[in-house]
Structure formats: C-alpha cells, structure tokens
Motif scaffolding. Structure first.
Motif, PDB file in Angstrom:
ATOM      1  N   HIS A 357      10.941  18.651  22.085  1.00  0.00           N
ATOM      2  CA  HIS A 357      12.037  18.106  22.890  1.00  0.00           C
ATOM      3  C   HIS A 357      11.612  16.844  23.624  1.00  0.00           C
ATOM      4  CE1 HIS A 357       9.738  20.486  25.782  1.00  0.00           C
ATOM      5  NE2 HIS A 357      10.238  19.699  26.718  1.00  0.00           N
ATOM      6  N   PHE A 358      10.307  16.604  23.718  1.00  0.00           N
ATOM      7  CA  PHE A 358       9.840  15.411  24.430  1.00  0.00           C
ATOM      8  C   PHE A 358      10.125  14.135  23.646  1.00  0.00           C
ATOM      9  CE2 PHE A 358       7.225  13.446  27.686  1.00  0.00           C
ATOM     10  CZ  PHE A 358       7.449  14.309  28.739  1.00  0.00           C
ATOM     11  N   LEU A 359      10.386  14.273  22.337  1.00  0.00           N
ATOM     12  CA  LEU A 359      10.774  13.095  21.560  1.00  0.00           C
ATOM     13  C   LEU A 359      12.154  12.590  21.976  1.00  0.00           C
ATOM     14  CD1 LEU A 359       9.528  14.118  18.017  1.00  0.00           C
ATOM     15  CD2 LEU A 359       8.592  12.336  19.473  1.00  0.00           C
ATOM     16  N   ASP A 360      12.857  13.397  22.754  1.00  0.00           N
ATOM     17  CA  ASP A 360      14.160  13.009  23.292  1.00  0.00           C
ATOM     18  C   ASP A 360      13.996  12.115  24.521  1.00  0.00           C
ATOM     19  OD1 ASP A 360      16.892  13.048  23.234  1.00  0.00           O
ATOM     20  OD2 ASP A 360      17.104  14.854  24.434  1.00  0.00           O
ATOM     21  N   ALA A 361      12.759  11.921  24.960  1.00  0.00           N
ATOM     22  CA  ALA A 361      12.496  11.151  26.186  1.00  0.00           C
ATOM     23  C   ALA A 361      13.037   9.732  26.054  1.00  0.00           C
ATOM     24  CB  ALA A 361      10.998  11.116  26.455  1.00  0.00           C
ATOM     25  N   THR A 765      11.931  18.078  34.134  1.00  0.00           N
ATOM     26  CA  THR A 765      11.484  16.887  33.400  1.00  0.00           C
ATOM     27  C   THR A 765      12.669  16.013  33.024  1.00  0.00           C
ATOM     28  OG1 THR A 765       9.641  18.144  32.498  1.00  0.00           O
ATOM     29  CG2 THR A 765      10.179  16.099  31.399  1.00  0.00           C
ATOM     30  N   ASN A 766      13.741  16.646  32.521  1.00  0.00           N
ATOM     31  CA  ASN A 766      14.927  15.874  32.156  1.00  0.00           C
ATOM     32  C   ASN A 766      15.563  15.215  33.368  1.00  0.00           C
ATOM     33  OD1 ASN A 766      15.521  15.992  29.249  1.00  0.00           O
ATOM     34  ND2 ASN A 766      15.398  18.193  29.557  1.00  0.00           N
ATOM     35  N   SER A 824      20.827   7.908  23.922  1.00  0.00           N
ATOM     36  CA  SER A 824      20.063   8.845  23.087  1.00  0.00           C
ATOM     37  C   SER A 824      19.623  10.075  23.869  1.00  0.00           C
ATOM     38  CB  SER A 824      18.813   8.153  22.523  1.00  0.00           C
ATOM     39  OG  SER A 824      19.171   7.087  21.695  1.00  0.00           O
ATOM     40  N   HIS A 825      19.678  10.015  25.199  1.00  0.00           N
ATOM     41  CA  HIS A 825      19.153  11.117  26.011  1.00  0.00           C
ATOM     42  C   HIS A 825      20.092  12.319  25.958  1.00  0.00           C
ATOM     43  CE1 HIS A 825      18.180  13.054  30.042  1.00  0.00           C
ATOM     44  NE2 HIS A 825      17.120  13.214  29.281  1.00  0.00           N
ATOM     45  N   GLY A 826      19.559  13.444  25.534  1.00  0.00           N
ATOM     46  CA  GLY A 826      20.328  14.681  25.530  1.00  0.00           C
ATOM     47  C   GLY A 826      21.392  14.780  24.449  1.00  0.00           C
ATOM     48  N   LEU A 827      21.188  14.085  23.330  1.00  0.00           N
ATOM     49  CA  LEU A 827      22.160  14.156  22.228  1.00  0.00           C
ATOM     50  C   LEU A 827      22.195  15.564  21.625  1.00  0.00           C
ATOM     51  CD1 LEU A 827      21.890  11.020  19.909  1.00  0.00           C
ATOM     52  CD2 LEU A 827      23.944  11.960  20.908  1.00  0.00           C
ATOM     53  N   GLN A 828      23.380  16.053  21.337  1.00  0.00           N
ATOM     54  CA  GLN A 828      23.496  17.336  20.646  1.00  0.00           C
ATOM     55  C   GLN A 828      23.110  17.182  19.177  1.00  0.00           C
ATOM     56  OE1 GLN A 828      24.098  20.245  21.786  1.00  0.00           O
ATOM     57  NE2 GLN A 828      25.646  20.300  23.379  1.00  0.00           N
ATOM     58  N   VAL A 829      23.792  16.277  18.508  1.00  0.00           N
ATOM     59  CA  VAL A 829      23.576  16.074  17.073  1.00  0.00           C
ATOM     60  C   VAL A 829      23.463  14.575  16.830  1.00  0.00           C
ATOM     61  CG1 VAL A 829      24.553  16.363  14.778  1.00  0.00           C
ATOM     62  CG2 VAL A 829      24.881  18.146  16.481  1.00  0.00           C
ATOM     63  N   LYS A 830      22.386  14.193  16.185  1.00  0.00           N
ATOM     64  CA  LYS A 830      22.170  12.771  15.944  1.00  0.00           C
ATOM     65  C   LYS A 830      22.907  12.325  14.679  1.00  0.00           C
ATOM     66  CE  LYS A 830      18.516   9.497  14.935  1.00  0.00           C
ATOM     67  NZ  LYS A 830      18.851   9.289  13.536  1.00  0.00           N
ATOM     68  N   GLN A 831      23.640  11.223  14.794  1.00  0.00           N
ATOM     69  CA  GLN A 831      24.342  10.663  13.627  1.00  0.00           C
ATOM     70  C   GLN A 831      24.087   9.169  13.590  1.00  0.00           C
ATOM     71  OE1 GLN A 831      28.430  11.781  14.135  1.00  0.00           O
ATOM     72  NE2 GLN A 831      28.079  13.904  13.609  1.00  0.00           N
ATOM     73  N   GLY A 832      23.371   8.700  12.595  1.00  0.00           N
ATOM     74  CA  GLY A 832      23.080   7.271  12.498  1.00  0.00           C
ATOM     75  C   GLY A 832      21.909   6.875  13.376  1.00  0.00           C
ATOM     76  N   LYS A 833      21.466   5.639  13.196  1.00  0.00           N
ATOM     77  CA  LYS A 833      20.303   5.139  13.929  1.00  0.00           C
ATOM     78  C   LYS A 833      20.618   4.816  15.376  1.00  0.00           C
ATOM     79  CE  LYS A 833      17.650   4.725  10.127  1.00  0.00           C
ATOM     80  NZ  LYS A 833      16.457   5.517   9.896  1.00  0.00           N
ATOM     81  N   SER A 834      21.868   4.443  15.670  1.00  0.00           N
ATOM     82  CA  SER A 834      22.242   4.026  17.023  1.00  0.00           C
ATOM     83  C   SER A 834      23.148   5.076  17.659  1.00  0.00           C
ATOM     84  CB  SER A 834      22.964   2.678  16.984  1.00  0.00           C
ATOM     85  OG  SER A 834      23.568   2.406  18.230  1.00  0.00           O
ATOM     86  N   ALA A 835      22.673   5.661  18.763  1.00  0.00           N
ATOM     87  CA  ALA A 835      23.463   6.675  19.466  1.00  0.00           C
ATOM     88  C   ALA A 835      24.701   6.049  20.106  1.00  0.00           C
ATOM     89  CB  ALA A 835      22.596   7.351  20.523  1.00  0.00           C
ATOM     90  N   LEU A 836      24.572   4.834  20.637  1.00  0.00           N
ATOM     91  CA  LEU A 836      25.712   4.168  21.285  1.00  0.00           C
ATOM     92  C   LEU A 836      26.814   3.867  20.269  1.00  0.00           C
ATOM     93  CD1 LEU A 836      27.162   2.763  23.599  1.00  0.00           C
ATOM     94  CD2 LEU A 836      25.746   0.741  23.201  1.00  0.00           C
TER      95      LEU A 836
END
Length: 1323
Positions: A357-361, A765-766, A824-836
C-alpha cells in the motif's frame, strides 16, 4: 557489566551491532503470516467490504510449499545496544521479506545473500546483511502439519474443475500482490498435478526450511559482511568441525573488531580466511561498498544515467527484480552517486509484501519491489505512473516519465563512464534502450524457459553471488570430504600460513595459487579491484556537480543574523537566488538545472550551507566545498566553468591510488578469534545445522576493551560539546521541530515504520500524506505567485516584475505533478496512466449522459457564462469544463492520458479556471466516493477546500502556459471591428480586411464579408453595430499587432474605427487593439490601412484585488491624444515640454535595451517597444512635433512626413544640381540612403498614411543603424526654417546631439522587424 551497557559504550566504533538468526520456531509450529492477514484486511477495505468480516481462513488453492508462513527472530546478540535499539519486527521482516520458505530435496536450495537498510526518523541509517540457507526440518510436528496441508490442498484442488486462477482485477494492489506472492495462479491445471517439484509426501520427501544469518552494522561494509557470513555458512555445512566454536567468531566480530578509523584499513579474521575492509578519509568521497560495476552491468550506462537523472529530479522510482540483492545494489548505487546531495524522501530498497500500500504514497519515493519469476511487466499495474520511473532490472530496461529533461552533456558523460568501465574490462553496452510512457508498456520479455535457463547459467558462473562453477564445486566437495586435509588446513590457519586455493574456493571466487605469507588472496584482489572501480566511477559523477555548481556559494542568500531567527522564519525566506544562478549557466544546462534547483535535496543542501556558519559543517558539504576550492586553486575560473564544454575528471588515478595504498598496507589488525570461557558440551556441532549459540557468552562483551574506552571517551567529549551548544544556541528539541517543518514534506515519511503495521498506523500514515500534500500545494502556489509577481525583484529595486519563461514552465510542470499525485492518492481502481484524466473522463461521461436526459426534457440546461470582456461587442464565452476537455481531446498532437491531463491543467490555469473546474469536478460526491477510498485526500473535506483556495490564488496573475507550449495546434479566433459610436457615419461601403500577428506568426490577410454586420445593445438598450468574423489558423502565440484596412470602394469609402477586438476561442484571452483613426484617402493622413498594437484585456468579472496585483499589461497602440498632429474629437491638442519629451525618449530606449538583455526566448515582442504606447516611434514623433508649424492651410493638416518629404525633395534637387558632389563622401552616401529609403516607402503598394510612413522610416532607420546619420541631414535642410519655430527641439543643437548619442546605443543590438511592419517594402 551488562551486555547492553557495554554495547552502548562501544556502539559508535564497533564494526557490528548485532548478530541475528531468523527462522522457524519449532515450538509454535507453522503459523500463517500475520502480514498476509493484514494484506487481506487492506484488500477488503479497498473492495468496500467490511475488513473485520473479511475471510481469514487458509487459501487451500495455493500449494503449501508456496504459502507465506511466519518467521521469527530466533536469537540476537547482544540483547540490546542503547545506541541502536533492536527493532525485532523490522529486522525479521527485512531478513525474510516473504516469510519462511519451504523446499524438498528436489528443489534448488542454494544459499542467497541480500542486504537491507533501516532508516530511522532522524534520517540515520543502519545496514543489515543477510545470508539465507536451507536447513532440514527435524520436527515431526512440522512435517506432519505440512503433510496435512498438502492433503487438504489436493482435496480442494480435486473438487474444483476449473483451474485455480482468481479473476483478474484492474486493482493496482491486486496486480501488485500477484507479482510478489508465490502463488500458482499462472500455472495451468495440468502443471499443478502430481509432480516431483512443488509437492510433498513425508514418506518419501525430505523437508527443508529457510534460515537467515544476519549482521547489523552502522556502516555499509557489504563485502566484508558477505565474506564473514559465507565463511560462517561454510563452517556449518563442512564435513569436519571448524577450528573454533562458532561463538568465538561471532563474539569476535561483535565486540573485538572495531570500525576502521577514517582513512585507514582493517583486517579481521573469519572462520577460514582474513577479511579486509577500508574507510575513506575525511577529504574523500563517503564510504560506498556496494559494487557499482554490477549496477552498470545490470542496467547499462545510458539507462543508469537516466535513472540517476530521475532521482535527482525527485521523481517516483520503482526498482523491479527477482533478486533482493540486485534491488539493494541498484538503489544504493544510485543514491551513492548523488554526492554532494542526499535523497530526502521515502527510501525502501526492499519493499515487503505487507507494505504494498506504500506504493500509493503521493510523494517522491525510491522503492524496490520483488518480482515473481515469469511475471510480465504489462500485467503489473501500479497506483500511479504519471511521474514514475520504472526500472526492470532483470530485463535491463527502464520506462521514463514524459517531459523528461536530459542530464547536461549526457553524451560525453556516458562516454567517460564507458571508458572507465572498459579500463577494468567491463562491457558497458548492457541494457535495453529506455522507453518513455508514450511507448507501449510491455517489457522486452523472453520466453520463460529461455529466461530461466539464462538466469541459471548466470548464477552458475557468477562469482559475486557466491556460486561456484561446476568443476570448482566438485574440487571443493572432494576437499571438504577429506578429514585429513581439513585438520591440516585448520592447523596451518593457527600458525598463520594460508592455503589460498582452498580458501578462495570456500569464498566462492576463482583464486590464484599464492606463495608465502604476505601474498594477497583472490578475494582481497577482487575487493581492491571493486573498490578502485567504485571510486573512479563516483569521481566522474562528483566532477559533474563540481563543474555545474562551482559558483553556487555566490548565489546563497544569507539574510538571518542567527540560527534561531533563521529556523523560525525558514519558510518565508529565500535562501538561493535561482534566477541569477540560471542566468549564469550555459543554455544547454537550463532544462535540467531549472528543475533540479526546485528539488528538496537541493533545498536541504543550501540549508546545510547556511547553517554551517553557526554550527559544524555537514561532512558531505565540507568535502564538496573543499573540492571547489581546490578547483579554483588550479586556476579553473568562472568563464571556463560556465561554458557548456565538457570537463573530464582529472583525479581518477589519485583516487584509485589512495584506495590501493590502504588495502595493500593494512593499518590495523583486529584481535584474532579465540576460545571463550564456555561450558563444554553446549552448542553441539551437527553438519548442515546452525547450532544454538550460548547466549550468556555472546550477550556480554569484554569488561576491559580499549575500543570501549575510546568510544566512552569520545561519547563524554560529545556530551560536553552538546551541553555547551545547548547553552549557547537553540534548544535541540525546538531546533529539530523547526527543521522538520522547514524541510521535506515526505522526509518524516522516509521509511515506513515496520515494527507496527496495524490498520490504525496505516490510517495515520495516510493522514500524514494528506497533510503533506496540502502543505506542498500551499508552498507551490505561493512560490508561483511570488515568482510571477516579482516581489523579490521589486524589493531589490527593480521596477519591473519578471519571471523567466523557463522558470515558469518548471513551476507549472511541478504543479501538474502535484495534482497527479493528489488524484492518485487512495484510488479504488486504477484506470489509465493518469488518475486526473481518468476522473475527468468519468465526469464527462456522467455529464454527457445527464445532458442527453435534459435534452429530452423541457427544461434547458443553463451554462455558466463569463461576463463580456470590457466590450459589449464581444459575445460571452461559455465557461465549461467539458468544453475545455473537448478542446484537449481534439488535439491530435497529444498521444497519452498524462499529456492530456497536463494540457488540461495548463489550459485551465491560463483561463484562470483551474480552481473553479476542479471544484465542479469534485462536486459530484457520488463519483468521488466511487473512485476513492475513505482515506484519500479528495475525500477529506476541509483539506480539499483549503487546496482549492490555494489554487484560486493563482488567478491573481496571468499565465500563457498553454499558448506558449502547444505552438502547432489550430486555434479558432474571433475578430470584432468596432467603429466610434459618437458619429453617425460609423459604417463603410468598402470591403474591409484584417491580418492578425502574434509572437509565433500571422494569420495572413483575411477578407471580411459584408454580411457579418451585427447589432448589440448596451445596458441602456442603445443599439450598436460592429463587424464580427471567425477564422481558424495555427497558434499565433501572444498577439502583438493587427493590420486593418479596406479597398476604398463605394460611396462611403471612409471609416472611423474605435478599436479591433481579437479573442482566442480556446483560452479566452481577448486583446484590444486601439485605433481611434480614420481609414480613407480623403481624411486624416490618407491611410487605407493601419498597424495596431494590442493589449491584453482584463476580464470584467475579476474583482478589484485581482486587478491590483496583476502582472503588468502589454503596451498598446498609441492613444489618439499622443498624436499632436491630429486634431482630436474634442478639438484640443496635447503639448509636452522639452524635458518631458527627453524623458520619454530615454524611457523608450531603456525598454529596448532591457529587451535585448533578456534571454532570447523570453523577450516578447519588439514591435510593441518600437511602435506601441511610450515606444521609440511615439517618443520621436513628440520630438519632431515640438515647435512644428502644424497650422491648417486651406483646411489641410500638415504632418511630420510632409517635412521629411520636402527635405528629401531638396536633397534630390541639390544632388541633380551637383551641390552634394562637393560634400564629403560619407555625407553624400547618407543623403542617398535617406532618399532611397524614403522613395521605397513612398512607392510601396500598401495604402499606409503619412503617420504610418514616418513610423516605417524610423523602424527601418533603427534596424539598419542609419537613424543617427539622417537627423543632421534633415536639420541642415532650409525647409526646417519654414516648418519649425526657433524654439523647436529639432533646431536645438544640444538637444539634437543628445538625441543622436542616445540613438547610437541601438547599434549594439540586432533589431528585427515584424513582417507586418515591412510588408511590401523593397530595399
């Protein structure tokens, strides 16, 4: 004396602090790993299920040999060292990051070496070195438990028809877990059937379990620790007993082997052979024992330089490899090369599975992730990749972020590094070419079988990894099986004679037979070779920084009187003059340096420099400053340092010699291992099993030890110094508090706390991440405002606020990176390279669906519109987040989601809608809840509001960050021509045309059709007519001029124009081009076309506070009142005094000179300075109008051009009569040039009026450096007596001489005129 007290006294100078043994606890048996349960809790939380009710049962689908079982610290000696308290959970997790590993006799059981690092909260580091080997399981209970687990696994497997493959999820954490777990989800059902490898039957198989031996040391003596642990392992597996009990060797390294003194070497003894290590002196590069050659070989020189550059720019760096030691080698290698800078953010070279989960930092990090054999990179999805540098070590490939600046002199730099490697016989051509995010994400994968075979061959032949080639292994087994040889060797060992060939084989390296006692072993030769190569490679890197930052001290701003006031006001202070530093650097260095000086590591470096005036200088800074002073001593001065010419390292030989001298001539030999006062019979020796050591012997150090005494004396001296410092300066606790605040946002999160991983700690930590992101946003927006508005420049006495384009671009890129990290912080499901961009697409889909529903309903959707831009004639521009997204989506130049997100941020920032758009995006709370976990930044209401408020402050300044970057896109422009309303004759029957010019080009002449006449009503419902037209062309950049004209056709062939408005329909920027003049042959100065200078219009919707603190507006077309030759509509003329006119000329000239002193890319439009308001042409017009007899003769106004025309006519007639032939040759040539230029302007096909012709003459004269030569000619003409009064400035010798002197200063600058000015002039 207790062990702990001895330990604490000796700790600062002891070679090793702890010896640790980790493995299986036979009393508690097989326990599922708690960390795996924690991972289940995290996954339940991610999926929205109740974590407390999540399934905690066994995973029967997975082979028991592949499951995670709990390891334990079986013993550690001593119990505790006060100087470095023992963190049992952290050490256990890092010694065995995946827990216990089980094998059978058919599996590979080679010993593995890896190292790790523990970073404490104060930034200090402790190093661990681990040798993991396999021991036979003798406990019947554990064998029985494993047998039972296999029966349950087989039953579960048989009852399932489908392969036990879990459904793939797009979750970043799911895919990460699959990459690090040793599950069999990728194995087909056929391959998981009964087979030898991977199955267990207690009746026929022997069970083995992993055990780890670990040394924990204060300094990274990797080679020495590896040799010691290898010899300890050989002693356990040898057929015959070792010379002394193992306790003797462990006791020796814990209590009797000191750290080498700085600049000295040390020899101590392992079980079979001596071990040598050395420590650099105070003026040398700090200790770095990890083999850089291996890092370069694994990645290739170019790839490593690129990863190094990413590290300098504080991007997120993820290392990926099956081998823990490779992760550590590359991570330590890269951070070692940063000298004199230090990594300031999260640093976890080996990331345990429980910390995924630290990769979410949302902060910069440098982490290492273990890959599973056969895992494809394309299946590995990470929480965010917009600013990620992904390093696939095993496949020798890297993926770089977009918009990546190159390291200065990269080609020459790589060449020099390659030559150093080749001089040691190492090929530097390993590694695949780097890929950027825009390229396909899949790695260059080889078929699994091929890659496995290649890896086995590599391991077989790899001496560094402690593996021996087949032939040597056979020889060693023969020697080990011979008891006589073993005893003989033990005897020779005690008498001081070495048998190097056998010793070399034991150490796992190919030794050379040696003769005599004084010869070096092959291990020592290898150590010397690695140390020399390490230091030479590091010197090449250090020389680059010495060259680039040779004059950094000149730009350090030391404004605080004492340390306390500096620490208190640290955040408000500017410690480094960045703009001046960048202006002093070579052009090729700027893209990299402008980014680098914004990093936390550079800020900390400057902080250390400033603090060094009050306290002891930081060691790395001291070494760096000494090197700069030495470079200056050898006459390398600023001019050569500032050039972009590459300077090679000149100290390679000297640095290698210093290492060689230390290793060849040992300065100190530690006490030899010896028999201890032990109870006989304990620690029973059994081959292949590491014995239980006697704790009572190893927990207590020697009662009298000179190293302890030396350490205690040093400690007392340090305590006295600290007490004095506390009395003299700031309290240490307060200082630490200020420093934590003043420095890195992620610094207190450098290392995740391993000893407590409860959900509460993860939540805390979050929360720290949320606070850190908000603080970073506040600091970034503040910096952008201060730089843009030029507060510093104004305070330093400069009248003009300015920011370099390069610096502005760097700050905006940094803001884009911050927004990506927040999204990107705290994303449920990642879709694509850019979270925004992913969030924006979700929003767009919902809004378009809603719009479709509303289109079917009778209630229309009301869009927000901006107020009209200071003119009722310009229609309102709709404010729409979706519309701005569509603009970006229509840009074919942008290929990636990351690029689209950044373009959208730049567009919103330029339109001053960033905060408003993001507020609207986040207003859909249902969407935000669907996309983000509970702890995400975007779901913290108070922090989110503060974040939007900080972004709102950016509306106070003007940015052109979209227009200036995307220069090739097609942009629609709207042009509105507004006549003067007071007069009835506001329209014309002729055909108008317009040509819009900007910093990037012009639109070309566009005919405006007659049927575009529009009517609008003002607030009093008075009608107004104007001409409005739309056109599309390539981005013109900031608009500078508009050429406006008509063809003089029809009955009403004259036109009184108030102004022209032009709007960029994408960015919304509106420019006003004032005119206030007639266009017609029979009116004014007879002009049918005019060149108008533009000014950016402030949208009327902005409040007064924004107006006050805006950036200075562009200069504009001359106002009507300036032109004294023209009777204004009110019938009054404006007259200036001679002093005011001279002041205006001086101001115009200063503006032009300042323009040329700016960097070329940041100069803006010269046309504005030549022809706009308060320009050179305007000032010279005032000069020529002073004392000018402009009385109306027969209702005809006389213009300055009329005077020039008569003067030229006189010169031409004088030339024909031969009068000019009697003058000096230069004067005659000057006359001819003036006549030639005048005729070229007069004969042009363009219908410019008399004022336009005079403007053109001044511009051409300034460009060709003829203006100062023409003025005396005009004054000497008799015509001047008829047209100027005696008091005119043109007839004042002193005023004329002063003007000529001022104009001559233009000769130093290359003046280039816009095409719109000189169109149609043939010279």
């Amino acid at each position: 004396m207790s062990g702990s007290s001895v330990g604490s006294a000796a700790a600062p100078c002891r070679f090793a602090h702890y010896f640790v043994i980790c493995g299986i606890d036979t009393e508690t048996g097989l326990e599922p790993d708690e960390l795996a349960a924690l991972h289940q809790w995290l996954e339940a939380d991610r999926q929205g299920r109740d974590p407390d009710t999540a399934a905690t049962g066994e995973n029967f689908e997975q082979s028991p040999l592949k499951r995670t079982f709990k390891s334990k610290v079986l013993a550690h000696y001593p119990e505790n060292v006060e100087w470095n308290p023992f963190d049992q959970d952290a050490v256990n997790m890092l010694c065995m990051p995946k827990g216990l590993s089980f094998r059978t006799q058919v599996d590979q059981r080679d010993p593995q070496f890896h190292s790790f690092i523990i970073t404490k909260e104060d930034g200090s580091r402790t190093y661990g070195f681990v040798l993991t080997f396999y021991e036979e399981v003798t406990s019947p209970q554990i064998c029985s438990a494993m047998q039972t687990l296999y029966q349950m696994h087989n039953a579960e497997h048989a009852s399932t028809n489908a392969p036990s493959c879990s459904s793939s999820s797009s979750s970043s954490m799911d895919s990460l877990a699959s990459s690090v777990d040793d599950g069999e989800s990728t194995t087909s059902s056929s391959s998981s059937a009964s087979r030898a490898v991977g199955s267990y039957d207690s009746s026929r198989d022997t069970l083995y379990v992993s055990k780890a031996l670990c040394l924990i040391t204060p300094m990274p003596f990797m080679h020495a620790c590896r040799c010691f642990l290898s010899q300890l392992h050989w002693a356990v597996t040898a057929a015959t007993t070792h010379p002394l009990p193992l306790e003797s060797y462990v006791y020796n390294i814990l209590y009797e082997v000191p750290l080498p003194a700085p600049g000295r070497s040390l020899k101590f003894h392992g079980v079979y052979e001596p071990i040598v290590c050395q420590r650099p002196g105070p003026g040398e590069l700090p200790l770095a024992d990890f083999p850089l050659a291996e890092a370069f070989t694994l990645l290739g020189v170019e790839n490593l330089v690129q990863v190094f550059t990413c590290t300098l720019l504080e991007m997120q760096i993820l290392l990926y490899s099956q081998d823990y030691q490779r992760l550590m080698t590359v991570a330590e290698g890269i951070t070692t090369l940063l000298f004199p800078f230090q990594w300031q953010h999260v640093y976890v070279p080996i990331l345990p599975a429980s910390l995924l989960h630290f990769l979410d930092a949302p902060v910069p990090y440098l982490m290492g992730l273990q890959s599973k054999e056969g895992t494809d990179r394309s299946k590995l999805e990470l929480p965010q990749e917009a600013n990620l540098c992904f390093v696939d070590i095993d496949n020798h490939s890297i993926e770089l972020p977009e918009d990546f600046p190159q390291f200065p002199n990269k080609t020459e730099f790589i060449q020099e590094l390659t030559e150093v490697l080749l001089s040691f016989g190492i090929s530097a051509n390993t590694g695949a070419p780097p890929r950027t995010r825009s390229s396909p994400g899949s790695t260059l994968s080889t078929p699994g079988r091929e890659r496995k075979a290649a890896a086995l061959r590599q391991l077989e032949d790899d001496g560094c990894n402690g593996n021996l080639a087949g032939e040597e292994l056979a020889v060693l087994e023969l020697l080990q099986g011979n008891a006589t040889l073993e005893r003989l060797q033990a005897l020779t060992k005690r008498t001081g004679v070495t048998v190097a060939r056998v010793d070399a084989l034991r150490a796992g390296v190919k030794g050379q037979p040696t003769e005599g006692q004084g010869s070096q072993t092959a291990g020592e030769e290898e150590e010397l070779r690695n140390a020399k190569l390490n230091v030479q490679l590091r010197e090449v890197f250090a020389t680059r920084f010495t060259t680039m930052f040779a004059d950094y001290e000149s730009f350090v701003i030391q404004s605080a009187p004492d340390l306390e006031s500096w620490l208190t006001n640290r955040e408000q202070m500017h410690n480094f003059d960045k703009a001046s530093f960048l202006s002093d650097q070579p052009e090729p260095y700027l893209p990299f340096l402008s980014h680098f000086i914004e990093t936390q590591m550079f800020a900390t470096f400057i902080d250390n420099k400033i603090m060094s005036q009050w306290e002891e200088k930081e060691p790395m800074l001291s070494v760096f400053d000494t090197r700069i002073d030495k470079a200056r001593l050898y006459n390398i001065r600023a001019p050569s340092l500032r050039s972009s010419c590459y300077q090679r390292c000149s100290v390679l030989k000297e640095s290698a010699q210093a290492i060689e001298q230390r290793l060849m001539k040992i300065d100190h030999t530690a006490i030899l291992p010896h028999l201890l006062d032990m109870k006989i019979g304990q620690g029973k020796y059994e081959q292949g099993f590491f014995p239980k050591l006697q704790a009572n012997v190893l927990n207590t150090g020697p009662s009298t030890n000179k190293w302890c005494h030396r350490a205690a004396t040093a400690q007392r001296r340090k305590d006295r110094h600290r007490q004095q410092t506390e009395h003299l300066s700031l309290d240490n606790d307060l200082k630490e508090k200020f420093m934590q605040e003043a420095r890195s946002l992620g610094k207190n999160l450098r290392q995740p706390k391993l000893s407590d991983l409860s959900p509460a700690v993860i939540a805390q930590t979050n929360w720290k991440f949320v606070e850190g992101l908000l603080k970073e946003c506040r600091m970034k927006t503040k910096r952008m405002l201060v730089e843009k508005m030029g507060h510093e420049a104004v305070e330093l006495g400069h009248g003009e606020a300015s920011i370099t384009g390069l610096e502005e671009n760097t700050l905006i890129a940094s803001l884009c990176d911050l927004l990506e990290r927040i999204w990107s912080h705290g994303l449920q499901v990642k879709q694509g390279k850019s979270a925004l961009w992913s969030h924006l697409l979700h929003y767009q889909a919902r809004e378009e669906k809603l719009a479709q529903q509303q289109a079917d309903s009778p209630v229309p959707h009301i869009f927000e519109r901006r107020k009209s831009d200071s003119s009722i004639a310009m229609p309102s521009l709709r404010v729409s987040l979706i519309q701005d997204m569509r603009h970006i989506q229509s840009m074919s130049e942008i290929k990636t989601d990351v690029g689209r997100a950044r373009a959208w941020i730049r567009l919103s920032l330029e339109k001053k809608l960033l905060s408003q758009h993001l507020k609207r995006l986040l207003s859909q709370q249902a969407l935000t809840k669907k996309l983000y976990k509970r702890y995400a930044f975007l779901r913290c209401e108070e922090e989110k509001e503060q974040f939007l408020f900080h972004l709102l402050s950016l509306n106070a300044v003007d940015y052109f960050c979209f227009t200036s970057v995307f220069t090739t896109i097609m942009i629609p422009y709207r042009v509105v021509i507004i006549p003067i309303k007071k007069l009835s004759n506001t329209m014309t029957t002729s055909n108008p045309w317009v040509c819009v010019s900007g910093e990037l080009g012009d639109s070309g002449i566009m005919q405006i059709p007659k049927n575009v006449l529009e009517m609008t009503f003002d607030s009093a419902f008075r009608p107004h007519t104007h001409i409005s037209a739309m056109f599309k062309c390539q981005n013109l950049g900031k608009l500078t001029t508009v050429q406006l004209g008509h063809d003089n056709a029809g009955l009403l062939a004259k036109w009184l124009v108030d102004c022209v408005m032009v709007r960029n329909e994408i960015t919304g920027h509106t420019y006003r081009f004032p005119c206030g003049r007639w266009l017609g042959k029979t009116v004014d100065d007879g002009s049918l076309e005019r060149v108008l200078i533009g000014e950016l219009v402030l949208p009327s919707g902005e409040d007064d506070s924004a107006r006050v603190c805006r950036t200075p507006p562009l200069q504009r077309s001359p106002s009507q009142g300036r032109r004294i030759s023209i009777t204004s509509l009110t019938g009054r003329d404006t007259k200036l005094t001679s002093a005011q006119i001279q002041e205006g000329i001086g101001e115009a000239m200063n503006n032009i000179i300042k323009h040329f002193h700016k960097p070329e890319k940041e100069r803006g439009s010269l046309t504005v300075l030549l022809c706009g308001e308060n320009s050179l042409v305007a000032a010279l017009e005032q000069f020529f109008h002073h004392g000018f007899k402009s009385a109306r003769l027969f209702q005809k106004t006389v213009f300055v051009w009329d005077f020039v025309e008569k003067a030229v006519a006189y010169m031409e007639s004088a030339d024909q009569l031969g009068y000019l032939q009697e003058t000096t040759e230069p004067l005659g040539i000057t006359c001819q040039s003036l006549c030639r230029y005048f005729n070229a302007i007069n004969s042009t096909s363009r219908n410019i009026g008399k004022d336009g012709k005079f403007q053109l003459l001044v511009c051409l004269g300034a460009r060709d450096r003829l203006l100062p030569q023409w003025l005396p000619l005009l004054v000497e003409c008799p015509v001047i007596l008829q047209m100027y009064e005696d008091t005119a400035m043109l007839r004042d010798t002193c005023a004329l001489s002063a003007l000529i002197g001022v104009l001559e200063t233009l000769h130093d600058f290359p003046i280039t005129l816009e095409a719109s000015l000189v169109k149609g002039i043939n010279l």
